[in-house]
Design an enzyme around this catalytic site. Sequence first.
Site, PDB file in Angstrom:
ATOM      1  N   GLU A 164      -4.613   5.286  11.357  1.00  0.00           N
ATOM      2  CA  GLU A 164      -4.712   5.873  10.024  1.00  0.00           C
ATOM      3  C   GLU A 164      -6.063   5.548   9.425  1.00  0.00           C
ATOM      4  O   GLU A 164      -6.782   4.682   9.910  1.00  0.00           O
ATOM      5  CB  GLU A 164      -3.673   5.248   9.082  1.00  0.00           C
ATOM      6  CG  GLU A 164      -2.251   5.438   9.458  1.00  0.00           C
ATOM      7  CD  GLU A 164      -1.328   4.897   8.372  1.00  0.00           C
ATOM      8  OE1 GLU A 164      -0.375   5.590   8.042  1.00  0.00           O
ATOM      9  OE2 GLU A 164      -1.556   3.791   7.849  1.00  0.00           O
TER      10      GLU A 164
ATOM     11  N   ASP B 156      -3.719   1.937  -0.252  1.00  0.00           N
ATOM     12  CA  ASP B 156      -5.089   2.127   0.236  1.00  0.00           C
ATOM     13  C   ASP B 156      -6.148   2.410  -0.840  1.00  0.00           C
ATOM     14  O   ASP B 156      -5.919   3.220  -1.730  1.00  0.00           O
ATOM     15  CB  ASP B 156      -5.142   3.344   1.168  1.00  0.00           C
ATOM     16  CG  ASP B 156      -4.050   3.347   2.208  1.00  0.00           C
ATOM     17  OD1 ASP B 156      -3.349   2.343   2.357  1.00  0.00           O
ATOM     18  OD2 ASP B 156      -3.897   4.389   2.879  1.00  0.00           O
TER      19      ASP B 156
END
Length: 705
Positions: A245, A45
């Site tokens: 998420e 990420d």
Amino acid sequence: MVIQVLKALLLGLGAFQAVSAESSTYTELYRPQYHFTPPKNWMNDPNGLLYHKGIYHLFYQYNPGGTTWGAISWGHATSRDLTHWEQQPIALLARGYPNNITEMFFSGSAVADVDNTSGFGHSGKTPLVAMYTSYYPYAQTLPSGKKVQANQQAQSIAYSLDDGTTWTTYDKANPVILDPPAQYSDQILNFRDPNIFWYKPTKKWIAVLSLAELHKLLIYTSKDLKNWTLASEFGPVNAVGGVWECPNLFPMSVDGDDNNVKWFAMIGLNPGGPPGTIGSGTQYVVGNFDGATFTADADSLFSGTTLPPSDSIIFADFEGTETFADLDWTPTGDLINQSPTNGTVPGQNPVTGYLGKRLVNTFLNGDATTGTLTSKPFTIAKRYINFLISGGYNLNDTAIHLKIDGQIIRSATGTNSENLVWQSWDVSSLQNHTAVIQIVDSATGGWGHINVDEISFSDSAVRSQVANWVDWGPDFYAAQAYNGLALEKRLAIGWMNNWQYGGLIPTTPWRSAMSIPREFSLTTINGKATLVQAPTESWGSIMSGKGLDRSFLSVDEGTKSIGSVGKALKIKLSFSDRDTAAAGLSQFGIIVRATPDLKQQTRVGYDFATKEVFIDRSRSGNVSFDSTFPDTYHAPLASNARGQITLQIYVDWSSVEVFGGQGETTISTQIFPSNGATNAEIFSIGGNTKNVHVEINKIISTWDN
Ligand SMILES: *[C@@H]1O[C@H](CO)[C@@H](O)[C@H](O)[C@H]1NC(C)=O
Ligand SMILES: *[C@@H]1O[C@H](CO)[C@@H](O)[C@H](O)[C@H]1NC(C)=O
Ligand SMILES: *[C@@H]1O[C@H](CO)[C@@H](O)[C@H](O)[C@H]1NC(C)=O
Ligand SMILES: *[C@@H]1O[C@H](CO)[C@@H](O)[C@H](O)[C@H]1NC(C)=O
Ligand SMILES: *[C@@H]1O[C@H](CO)[C@@H](O)[C@H](O)[C@H]1NC(C)=O
Ligand SMILES: *[C@@H]1O[C@H](CO)[C@@H](O)[C@H](O)[C@H]1NC(C)=O
Ligand SMILES: *[C@@H]1O[C@H](CO)[C@@H](O)[C@H](O)[C@H]1NC(C)=O
């Protein structure tokens, strides 16, 4: 701490290449030339996206010790133009690395605390503050005296007084949010990814967190970034096929009108991404935020249960409490004497999206259950067979088949998600045949089960619309927008990979790239505030001089070779929509990254019958490392008011991203073609295509100029 060498390379000190084990030439087979990648090792990420003093900071989930997930730290790179990136020292190195890691630094965000609300500033220096999820592999008592459990996720802060180069964790009080709220205390292992920003009207910091398994966002407020108070929660809504998420929440004006500002919640979902993809995806919800609570607009929500079309003949709704045999389905194996269940089965995440009270769910004795269910024969008399399906992705072992004379004619499978979605078989060419439907579960491992409901016959196909998708491809996840920019400039970056196969992609010595940075805006389309995206790189600096630019009043049915055009390309393709009453394929598009024999090729095109743009990567090169990788991805796209369709296609050494229309539809995919796959070809299927304009420009490396 050790990846300074790239910087040296960027300064032209090429001699390092030969001597340093750290070196990367950025010319490896699949190395993206204008997408960010770390020189080596694993990345996931984007984190802490912050524009500060003219610099775009990109922090990212990073394993300093290898090319798979582990030892998660915050890597760091900076750019002045979102195009040329300079590698920086690791910002937050996993504590105890490499011998005994006691804390990893999971995803989060960063802000410039210009008013020194945190008190971290000194000597006139503005503190940058990052909030991230601390992941603790061991139960331990922390320097703050706080106790954490093994595998706990909690929220901590760190600050920098040198504009983001070095960081100090706030050990005195970390984690600043230790546990989830009491009513969610059992979610201690799935509480993560703080997204922080300044909310001017209340002069407070806001942190948005996810309770991943519950599909909820928690919103906290704080005056000082240290002491946080729970303000509200949001969700579940829309797509819930996997964990939630990496939430983001930020305002955008609609149609550029600063008096009409909407708030945009962006949520990562894994698995349960867009229809037809397996694994991760990113959805968004448009609504309002008052400093404490986010409320979704009604037109941004989907009920989740699309009903079958009104002409449907229901073949099986599995509502009975009797055994499958009594419901006229012939069972074998462990399905003998079993019945339909509801969506709540011990040991299984809740099955969602079914109609009525019951469905076929082969998670009976857990995934160990195997067997088949075969329907009574029926005559095919409508164009489509529609059904709801979820569960394991495996066309052989967790599947539903249409069989004629004992032969499998059509098949469908789940997407490694419990959330049922509609799938359809077009059976218009099979009218009047006698067929049976067979539900098969011969898998016993993870995702070794299948869920099926509401098998029905209709003259139209049903599609589930369960979410607003940021991107319809398999490779755009955990996206985050920049802090530190004006309202009218919303820039976001996504991880261009997918948890389904992220650790298997054939790149070395690094794994994963970031997407092209995208400028987001909200535009009213069909009466609804809709995300529109534009790629933001400084193209002028990386496009080679003379490209191809051609117009055709009409392109005949067939293919038109363009020859060898290269491996990193910016393509613009526009053409007229086509009326399609006729059966059969009706498509126009471009083949890229093809070998001269077309054995390797990636097709990017438009299907006039379904009004969908698509990327077909089934023959894109190395597709063998994961069975779900070779596939075609579709996204809805209408022609513009002049009846034209425009596709902007960005090809790199291992990716293809399409921006359709004004940017309301995007598809991002990775591909792994061989070095010789440089050809392109135009195709027109099912008729000629009018008013075609093709522009192809080569993109040069951002790493050596
Ligand atoms: C690693 O650290 C944890 C927590 O401090 C400790 O319990 C464990 O014994 C350590 N393991 C090793 C191999 O040093
Ligand atoms: C920030 O606040 C701290 C604590 O109150 C103070 O010591 C420091 O001087 C302040 N720094 C700046 C730049 O104002
Ligand atoms: C934290 O903030 C809350 C709400 O503003 C306040 O009531 C509380 O006293 C604060 N706690 C500390 C330790 O500052
Ligand atoms: C689902 O079925 C199980 C077992 O038959 C039962 O215990 C449970 O209450 C049912 N749940 C719902 C929501 O109907
Ligand atoms: C499914 O079965 C076919 C035929 O037996 C085989 O070729 C194929 O590899 C199998 N696919 C998977 C995903 O197991
Ligand atoms: C299917 O059967 C019906 C009724 O016998 C007949 O009218 C129709 O033409 C048949 N369709 C096809 C495609 O054979
Ligand atoms: C494809 O990639 C996988 C994973 O790196 C590798 O094991 C395999 O050898 C590659 N196949 C080909 C044909 O290059």
